[in-house]
Scaffold this motif. Structure first.
Motif, PDB file in Angstrom:
ATOM      1  N   ASN A  81      31.067  41.778  50.873  1.00  0.00           N
ATOM      2  CA  ASN A  81      31.483  40.584  51.608  1.00  0.00           C
ATOM      3  C   ASN A  81      32.965  40.616  51.991  1.00  0.00           C
ATOM      4  O   ASN A  81      33.478  39.668  52.573  1.00  0.00           O
ATOM      5  CB  ASN A  81      31.169  39.324  50.810  1.00  0.00           C
ATOM      6  N   GLY A  82      33.683  41.684  51.641  1.00  0.00           N
ATOM      7  CA  GLY A  82      35.088  41.824  51.987  1.00  0.00           C
ATOM      8  C   GLY A  82      36.056  41.396  50.900  1.00  0.00           C
ATOM      9  O   GLY A  82      37.269  41.550  51.052  1.00  0.00           O
ATOM     10  N   ASP A  83      35.557  40.860  49.787  1.00  0.00           N
ATOM     11  CA  ASP A  83      36.437  40.507  48.674  1.00  0.00           C
ATOM     12  C   ASP A  83      37.005  41.782  48.053  1.00  0.00           C
ATOM     13  O   ASP A  83      36.315  42.802  47.948  1.00  0.00           O
ATOM     14  CB  ASP A  83      35.680  39.724  47.601  1.00  0.00           C
ATOM     15  N   ILE A  84      38.275  41.709  47.625  1.00  0.00           N
ATOM     16  CA  ILE A  84      38.971  42.877  47.094  1.00  0.00           C
ATOM     17  C   ILE A  84      39.473  42.563  45.690  1.00  0.00           C
ATOM     18  O   ILE A  84      40.153  41.547  45.480  1.00  0.00           O
ATOM     19  CB  ILE A  84      40.170  43.255  47.988  1.00  0.00           C
ATOM     20  N   TYR A  85      39.155  43.426  44.734  1.00  0.00           N
ATOM     21  CA  TYR A  85      39.694  43.346  43.384  1.00  0.00           C
ATOM     22  C   TYR A  85      40.804  44.381  43.285  1.00  0.00           C
ATOM     23  O   TYR A  85      40.569  45.561  43.531  1.00  0.00           O
ATOM     24  CB  TYR A  85      38.611  43.644  42.349  1.00  0.00           C
ATOM     25  N   VAL A  86      42.018  43.931  42.927  1.00  0.00           N
ATOM     26  CA  VAL A  86      43.192  44.798  42.923  1.00  0.00           C
ATOM     27  C   VAL A  86      43.744  44.936  41.503  1.00  0.00           C
ATOM     28  O   VAL A  86      43.985  43.924  40.830  1.00  0.00           O
ATOM     29  CB  VAL A  86      44.304  44.238  43.837  1.00  0.00           C
ATOM     30  N   HIS A 102      50.311  43.238  35.185  1.00  0.00           N
ATOM     31  CA  HIS A 102      49.375  43.262  34.052  1.00  0.00           C
ATOM     32  C   HIS A 102      48.177  42.343  34.283  1.00  0.00           C
ATOM     33  O   HIS A 102      47.813  41.531  33.436  1.00  0.00           O
ATOM     34  CB  HIS A 102      50.099  42.867  32.755  1.00  0.00           C
ATOM     35  N   ARG A 103      47.569  42.496  35.471  1.00  0.00           N
ATOM     36  CA  ARG A 103      46.440  41.633  35.806  1.00  0.00           C
ATOM     37  C   ARG A 103      45.564  42.302  36.858  1.00  0.00           C
ATOM     38  O   ARG A 103      45.956  43.271  37.496  1.00  0.00           O
ATOM     39  CB  ARG A 103      46.931  40.283  36.332  1.00  0.00           C
ATOM     40  N   VAL A 104      44.376  41.762  37.028  1.00  0.00           N
ATOM     41  CA  VAL A 104      43.495  42.121  38.138  1.00  0.00           C
ATOM     42  C   VAL A 104      43.394  40.878  39.008  1.00  0.00           C
ATOM     43  O   VAL A 104      43.093  39.781  38.517  1.00  0.00           O
ATOM     44  CB  VAL A 104      42.093  42.556  37.650  1.00  0.00           C
ATOM     45  N   GLN A 105      43.666  41.072  40.305  1.00  0.00           N
ATOM     46  CA  GLN A 105      43.657  39.961  41.249  1.00  0.00           C
ATOM     47  C   GLN A 105      42.448  40.073  42.186  1.00  0.00           C
ATOM     48  O   GLN A 105      42.152  41.160  42.682  1.00  0.00           O
ATOM     49  CB  GLN A 105      44.913  39.967  42.117  1.00  0.00           C
ATOM     50  N   LEU A 106      41.796  38.965  42.423  1.00  0.00           N
ATOM     51  CA  LEU A 106      40.715  38.883  43.399  1.00  0.00           C
ATOM     52  C   LEU A 106      41.278  38.250  44.661  1.00  0.00           C
ATOM     53  O   LEU A 106      41.782  37.120  44.630  1.00  0.00           O
ATOM     54  CB  LEU A 106      39.556  38.039  42.870  1.00  0.00           C
ATOM     55  N   TRP A 107      41.212  38.999  45.756  1.00  0.00           N
ATOM     56  CA  TRP A 107      41.609  38.492  47.070  1.00  0.00           C
ATOM     57  C   TRP A 107      40.328  38.347  47.877  1.00  0.00           C
ATOM     58  O   TRP A 107      39.702  39.346  48.237  1.00  0.00           O
ATOM     59  CB  TRP A 107      42.572  39.465  47.753  1.00  0.00           C
ATOM     60  N   THR A 108      39.919  37.099  48.102  1.00  0.00           N
ATOM     61  CA  THR A 108      38.705  36.898  48.893  1.00  0.00           C
ATOM     62  C   THR A 108      38.996  37.246  50.350  1.00  0.00           C
ATOM     63  O   THR A 108      40.149  37.247  50.790  1.00  0.00           O
ATOM     64  CB  THR A 108      38.193  35.448  48.771  1.00  0.00           C
ATOM     65  N   SER A 109      37.957  37.537  51.069  1.00  0.00           N
ATOM     66  CA  SER A 109      38.079  37.951  52.470  1.00  0.00           C
ATOM     67  C   SER A 109      38.904  36.944  53.260  1.00  0.00           C
ATOM     68  O   SER A 109      38.666  35.734  53.181  1.00  0.00           O
ATOM     69  CB  SER A 109      36.682  38.093  53.075  1.00  0.00           C
ATOM     70  N   GLU A 110      39.884  37.439  53.990  1.00  0.00           N
ATOM     71  CA  GLU A 110      40.767  36.644  54.854  1.00  0.00           C
ATOM     72  C   GLU A 110      41.732  35.737  54.085  1.00  0.00           C
ATOM     73  O   GLU A 110      42.383  34.883  54.676  1.00  0.00           O
ATOM     74  CB  GLU A 110      39.953  35.806  55.851  1.00  0.00           C
ATOM     75  N   SER A 111      41.866  35.894  52.767  1.00  0.00           N
ATOM     76  CA  SER A 111      42.754  35.059  51.978  1.00  0.00           C
ATOM     77  C   SER A 111      44.189  35.570  52.034  1.00  0.00           C
ATOM     78  O   SER A 111      44.436  36.760  52.208  1.00  0.00           O
ATOM     79  CB  SER A 111      42.290  35.041  50.518  1.00  0.00           C
ATOM     80  N   THR A 112      45.149  34.679  51.849  1.00  0.00           N
ATOM     81  CA  THR A 112      46.565  35.069  51.775  1.00  0.00           C
ATOM     82  C   THR A 112      47.079  35.012  50.343  1.00  0.00           C
ATOM     83  O   THR A 112      48.251  35.288  50.100  1.00  0.00           O
ATOM     84  CB  THR A 112      47.437  34.155  52.658  1.00  0.00           C
ATOM     85  N   THR A 123      43.864  35.446  39.628  1.00  0.00           N
ATOM     86  CA  THR A 123      43.783  36.335  38.474  1.00  0.00           C
ATOM     87  C   THR A 123      42.398  36.232  37.850  1.00  0.00           C
ATOM     88  O   THR A 123      41.955  35.141  37.494  1.00  0.00           O
ATOM     89  CB  THR A 123      44.865  35.976  37.432  1.00  0.00           C
ATOM     90  N   VAL A 124      41.720  37.371  37.735  1.00  0.00           N
ATOM     91  CA  VAL A 124      40.390  37.401  37.124  1.00  0.00           C
ATOM     92  C   VAL A 124      40.391  38.157  35.804  1.00  0.00           C
ATOM     93  O   VAL A 124      39.416  38.089  35.057  1.00  0.00           O
ATOM     94  CB  VAL A 124      39.326  37.974  38.084  1.00  0.00           C
ATOM     95  N   ALA A 125      41.464  38.869  35.502  1.00  0.00           N
ATOM     96  CA  ALA A 125      41.599  39.569  34.217  1.00  0.00           C
ATOM     97  C   ALA A 125      43.079  39.790  33.943  1.00  0.00           C
ATOM     98  O   ALA A 125      43.869  39.980  34.862  1.00  0.00           O
ATOM     99  CB  ALA A 125      40.875  40.907  34.242  1.00  0.00           C
ATOM    100  N   GLY A 126      43.433  39.739  32.668  1.00  0.00           N
ATOM    101  CA  GLY A 126      44.820  39.924  32.272  1.00  0.00           C
ATOM    102  C   GLY A 126      45.550  38.595  32.196  1.00  0.00           C
ATOM    103  O   GLY A 126      45.063  37.571  32.664  1.00  0.00           O
ATOM    104  N   THR A 127      46.719  38.651  31.611  1.00  0.00           N
ATOM    105  CA  THR A 127      47.507  37.440  31.397  1.00  0.00           C
ATOM    106  C   THR A 127      48.751  37.391  32.269  1.00  0.00           C
ATOM    107  O   THR A 127      49.435  36.388  32.298  1.00  0.00           O
ATOM    108  CB  THR A 127      47.959  37.356  29.930  1.00  0.00           C
ATOM    109  N   GLY A 128      49.056  38.484  32.932  1.00  0.00           N
ATOM    110  CA  GLY A 128      50.287  38.554  33.700  1.00  0.00           C
ATOM    111  C   GLY A 128      51.465  39.000  32.860  1.00  0.00           C
ATOM    112  O   GLY A 128      52.567  39.166  33.355  1.00  0.00           O
ATOM    113  N   LYS A 129      51.231  39.221  31.566  1.00  0.00           N
ATOM    114  CA  LYS A 129      52.285  39.671  30.658  1.00  0.00           C
ATOM    115  C   LYS A 129      51.768  40.865  29.858  1.00  0.00           C
ATOM    116  O   LYS A 129      50.597  40.905  29.505  1.00  0.00           O
ATOM    117  CB  LYS A 129      52.678  38.553  29.699  1.00  0.00           C
ATOM    118  N   PRO A 130      52.640  41.816  29.570  1.00  0.00           N
ATOM    119  CA  PRO A 130      52.196  42.959  28.768  1.00  0.00           C
ATOM    120  C   PRO A 130      51.852  42.521  27.345  1.00  0.00           C
ATOM    121  O   PRO A 130      52.424  41.561  26.832  1.00  0.00           O
ATOM    122  CB  PRO A 130      53.400  43.899  28.779  1.00  0.00           C
TER     123      PRO A 130
END
Length: 118
Positions: A80-85, A91-101, A105-112
């Motif tokens: 569907n065009g969603d991107i997991y980065v 220190h995280r995994v980001q979900l960017w939905t299609s056409e999103s700016t 955060t779908v995993a991780g805390t943003g801190k080591p």
């Protein structure tokens, strides 16, 4: 044969990359590149000379809020065009939905985290 970017030239223009790290193809053979030192993910349509920023900031700025990445290393693209980065330095995994700016955060805390059991 150069598929994306300009040989021997780094930069943050839409036709340049700076330390491309991970890449993937989607179901339609569109190429996605983790442009690590530009802190973004670039999308290249087949036979395109210029990429489109689909995650992160198009000018290559890093940051910690939801519209930025910091040293992305890899990604996967859903049908569907969603991107997991993999946002390495944040220190995280980001979900960017299609056409999103922005990403979410779908995993991780943003801190080591420190492993004290070693």
């Amino acid at each position: 044969l150069t598929i994306a970017g300009v040989t021997n030239q780094s930069g943050n223009a839409s036709n340049k990359l700076n330390t491309p790290y991970g890449l993937t193809l989607d179901y339609s053979n569109t190429l996605y590149i983790a442009d690590m030192r530009n802190h973004r993910v670039q999308k290249y349509l087949r036979d395109a000379s210029f990429g489109e920023t689909v995650a992160g900031q198009k000018l290559g700025l890093s940051g910690t809020n939801s519209s930025f990445l910091s040293l992305p290393t890899d990604m996967t693209v859903e049908t569907n065009g969603d991107i997991y980065v993999c946002d390495f330095n944040n220190h995280r995994v980001q979900l960017w939905t299609s056409e999103s700016t922005t990403g979410a955060t779908v995993a991780g805390t943003g801190k080591p985290t420190l492993n004290t059991s070693i």
